[in-house]
Design a protein around this motif. Structure first.
Motif, mmCIF file in Angstrom:
data_model
loop_
_atom_site.group_PDB
_atom_site.id
_atom_site.type_symbol
_atom_site.label_atom_id
_atom_site.label_comp_id
_atom_site.label_asym_id
_atom_site.label_seq_id
_atom_site.Cartn_x
_atom_site.Cartn_y
_atom_site.Cartn_z
ATOM 1 N N ASN A 47 0.920 -1.055 0.018
ATOM 2 C CA ASN A 47 0.034 -0.026 0.032
ATOM 3 C C ASN A 47 0.946 1.122 0.002
ATOM 4 N N PHE A 48 0.187 2.428 0.125
ATOM 5 C CA PHE A 48 0.968 3.681 0.020
ATOM 6 C C PHE A 48 0.652 4.563 1.211
ATOM 7 N N THR A 49 1.209 4.248 2.341
ATOM 8 C CA THR A 49 0.660 5.230 3.526
ATOM 9 C C THR A 49 1.739 6.127 3.770
ATOM 10 N N GLU A 50 2.901 6.071 3.120
ATOM 11 C CA GLU A 50 4.155 7.106 3.407
ATOM 12 C C GLU A 50 4.760 7.485 2.099
ATOM 13 N N GLN A 51 5.610 8.584 1.985
ATOM 14 C CA GLN A 51 6.200 8.749 0.977
ATOM 15 C C GLN A 51 7.393 7.757 0.453
ATOM 16 N N GLN A 52 7.829 7.085 1.703
ATOM 17 C CA GLN A 52 8.697 6.042 1.327
ATOM 18 C C GLN A 52 8.222 4.949 0.674
ATOM 19 N N SER A 53 6.750 4.781 0.726
ATOM 20 C CA SER A 53 6.302 3.643 0.062
ATOM 21 C C SER A 53 6.647 3.669 -1.279
ATOM 22 N N LEU A 54 6.999 4.470 -1.812
ATOM 23 C CA LEU A 54 7.377 4.804 -3.247
ATOM 24 C C LEU A 54 8.978 4.478 -3.697
ATOM 25 N N ASP A 55 9.564 4.243 -2.564
ATOM 26 C CA ASP A 55 11.042 4.352 -2.912
ATOM 27 C C ASP A 55 11.522 3.100 -3.404
ATOM 28 N N SER A 56 10.838 1.865 -3.653
ATOM 29 C CA SER A 56 11.178 0.795 -4.312
ATOM 30 C C SER A 56 10.435 0.766 -5.574
ATOM 31 N N TRP A 57 9.783 1.679 -6.317
ATOM 32 C CA TRP A 57 9.140 1.610 -7.351
ATOM 33 C C TRP A 57 9.945 2.411 -8.401
ATOM 34 N N ARG A 58 10.108 1.847 -9.764
ATOM 35 C CA ARG A 58 10.857 2.409 -10.538
ATOM 36 C C ARG A 58 10.070 2.539 -11.860
ATOM 37 N N ILE A 59 10.401 3.739 -12.888
ATOM 38 C CA ILE A 59 9.810 3.816 -13.855
ATOM 39 C C ILE A 59 10.596 3.201 -14.997
ATOM 40 N N THR A 60 9.952 2.481 -16.058
ATOM 41 C CA THR A 60 10.756 2.054 -17.313
ATOM 42 C C THR A 60 9.801 2.662 -18.391
ATOM 43 N N ASN A 61 10.049 3.504 -19.191
ATOM 44 C CA ASN A 61 9.631 4.055 -20.353
ATOM 45 C C ASN A 61 10.198 3.461 -21.730
ATOM 46 N N ASP A 62 9.617 3.497 -22.938
ATOM 47 C CA ASP A 62 9.988 3.137 -24.197
ATOM 48 C C ASP A 62 11.323 3.687 -24.598
ATOM 49 N N GLY A 63 11.882 4.670 -23.708
ATOM 50 C CA GLY A 63 12.979 5.184 -24.102
ATOM 51 C C GLY A 63 14.157 4.364 -23.988
ATOM 52 N N VAL A 64 14.153 3.140 -23.430
ATOM 53 C CA VAL A 64 14.991 2.039 -23.471
ATOM 54 C C VAL A 64 15.258 1.581 -25.035
ATOM 55 N N MET A 65 14.277 1.650 -25.754
ATOM 56 C CA MET A 65 14.240 1.335 -27.197
ATOM 57 C C MET A 65 14.217 2.544 -28.076
ATOM 58 N N GLY A 66 14.358 3.860 -27.677
ATOM 59 C CA GLY A 66 14.252 5.146 -28.398
ATOM 60 C C GLY A 66 13.090 5.877 -28.328
ATOM 61 N N GLY A 67 12.256 5.516 -27.562
ATOM 62 C CA GLY A 67 11.246 6.229 -27.633
ATOM 63 C C GLY A 67 10.913 7.506 -26.704
ATOM 64 N N LYS A 68 9.908 7.942 -26.906
ATOM 65 C CA LYS A 68 9.876 9.244 -26.149
ATOM 66 C C LYS A 68 8.723 9.403 -25.268
ATOM 67 N N SER A 69 7.996 8.391 -24.829
ATOM 68 C CA SER A 69 6.922 8.378 -23.594
ATOM 69 C C SER A 69 7.577 8.606 -22.240
ATOM 70 N N GLN A 70 6.801 9.125 -21.538
ATOM 71 C CA GLN A 70 7.278 9.500 -20.092
ATOM 72 C C GLN A 70 6.242 9.087 -19.077
ATOM 73 N N GLY A 71 6.540 8.687 -18.024
ATOM 74 C CA GLY A 71 6.038 8.155 -16.766
ATOM 75 C C GLY A 71 6.447 8.529 -15.557
ATOM 76 N N THR A 72 5.667 8.627 -14.666
ATOM 77 C CA THR A 72 5.758 9.071 -13.385
ATOM 78 C C THR A 72 4.990 8.460 -12.186
ATOM 79 N N ILE A 73 5.626 8.120 -11.090
ATOM 80 C CA ILE A 73 4.582 7.682 -9.951
ATOM 81 C C ILE A 73 4.720 8.440 -8.709
ATOM 82 N N LEU A 74 3.580 9.077 -8.079
ATOM 83 C CA LEU A 74 3.645 9.973 -7.201
ATOM 84 C C LEU A 74 2.571 9.669 -6.073
ATOM 85 N N LEU A 75 3.048 10.084 -4.762
ATOM 86 C CA LEU A 75 1.889 9.746 -3.801
ATOM 87 C C LEU A 75 0.929 10.660 -3.653
#
Length: 203
Positions: A47-75
């Motif tokens: 769950n997401f009860t504190e800011q540190q709840s997001l510490d382990s999450w990471r974003i992977t966008n299509d930039g790994v293949m040259g794409g331009k999509s953007q993503g974020t995760i916020l609390l």
């Protein structure tokens, strides 16, 4: 007989290409009247009860293949918001977010997510390591704009894939093999996305 990813890919081709964080809670329940193999029912809740709840999450966008999509995760208000913009430039078109989890016990059967959607289709993904390969097991789900939902899925129904190719004869997903949990969105039309995630649980 141990089945390797290489063998699975070959068979697919010949067939026709056919946490460490405070939000991690593991509770074990025992019922003495059940058989020995069924005595433990473990539940893992993310769950997401504190800011540190997001510490382990990471974003992977299509930039790994040259794409331009953007993503974020916020609390926000004890919920995570996975949002961004999908671009089709440079053959792009996806954004994803993942986090590692501690090993689950055997024989868990279901995963449940509490979400609020935006009308798009998303994938819930489980990552396993098979013979040194990172394989994703996926389950698609539709959302309705502004509507909260609690969705449950049977782990055995998840579809295995490797580098974007489905592996229909892969081993059935087992709870003890899951190493990461995540969400992915892909679009054929460029535009924004926003998925509110309240929690993810296994049992």
């Amino acid at each position: 007989m141990r089945v390797t990813v290489y063998a699975l890919l070959l068979s697919t081709v010949f067939a026709g290409y056919s946490l460490a964080s405070t939000d991690l809670q593991i509770r074990a329940k025992q019922d003495k009247q059940l058989p020995a193999m069924a005595k433990k029912e473990s539940v893992l809740m993310i769950n997401f009860t504190e800011q540190q709840s997001l510490d382990s999450w990471r974003i992977t966008n299509d930039g790994v293949m040259g794409g331009k999509s953007q993503g974020t995760i916020l609390l926000q208000a004890d919920k995570a918001i996975f949002s961004g913009n999908i671009s089709l430039a440079n053959n792009g078109g996806f954004s994803s977010v993942f986090r590692p989890i501690e090993p689950l016990v055997k024989a868990l059967e279901t995963v449940t997510i509490a979400i609020e959607g935006d009308g798009l289709t998303y994938q819930l993904r489980m990552i396993v390591n098979l013979d040194g390969y990172r394989m994703a097991y996926k389950q698609s789900f539709d959302t309705v704009l502004g509507q909260q939902a609690q969705l449950s899925f049977t782990l055995a129904d998840f579809q295995a894939s490797f580098r974007g190719r489905d592996i229909p004869n892969a081993p059935v997903l087992q709870s003890e093999n899951i190493r990461e949990v995540g969400f992915l969105v892909t679009r054929k039309v460029a535009g924004v996305f926003s998925l509110v995630i309240a929690n993810v649980s296994f049992k």
